[in-house]
Design a protein around this motif. Structure first.
Motif: not given
Length: 127
Positions: A57-85
């Motif tokens: 929810l937000g403007d185009e810049k917020a959407k682009e920044d969010t996707i960039k942030g998620l892609r840069s945190a992919e390793g952390f997210i994947r590790r947390e996902l492995a611990q949770g599942l």
């Protein structure tokens, strides 16, 4: 395994729930917008890859920044996902910006504008 098997549907649901929790509570990246939600998750039948459809929810810049942030945190997210599942393999996550909600809102607005114009024309004809 078929693509839409019961097992695959359950895995999709669990991965979506866990990803939502990780993004909401675990990420501290300022680029990720606070109103970010995981709309859908599609895990491949071999459980090696995963597409996560993200709505922001937000403007185009917020959407682009969010996707960039998620892609840069992919390793952390994947590790947390492995611990949770409890899965043999943790899928590689690809984040995709989902604009279907925005598209639906835009189409609803257009339909209401057209119906409003039609009702105004009907009132003018009646007079």
């Amino acid at each position: 395994m078929r693509k839409n098997s019961i097992k695959n549907t359950r895995v999709n649901t669990e991965v979506q729930r866990e990803l939502s929790n990780i993004i909401r509570a675990g990420l501290k990246d300022p680029r990720v917008a606070p109103w970010t939600s995981v709309v859908a998750v599609s895990v491949a039948p071999d459980l090696k890859t995963c597409k996560a459809y993200i709505s922001v929810l937000g403007d185009e810049k917020a959407k682009e920044d969010t996707i960039k942030g998620l892609r840069s945190a992919e390793g952390f997210i994947r590790r947390e996902l492995a611990q949770g599942l409890n899965m043999r393999n943790t899928p590689e996550i690809t984040f995709v910006l989902d604009q279907s909600i925005e598209y639906g809102v835009n189409m609803s607005k257009r339909i209401s504008d057209v119906t409003k114009d039609l009702s105004m024309d009907g009132e003018e004809d009646a007079e």
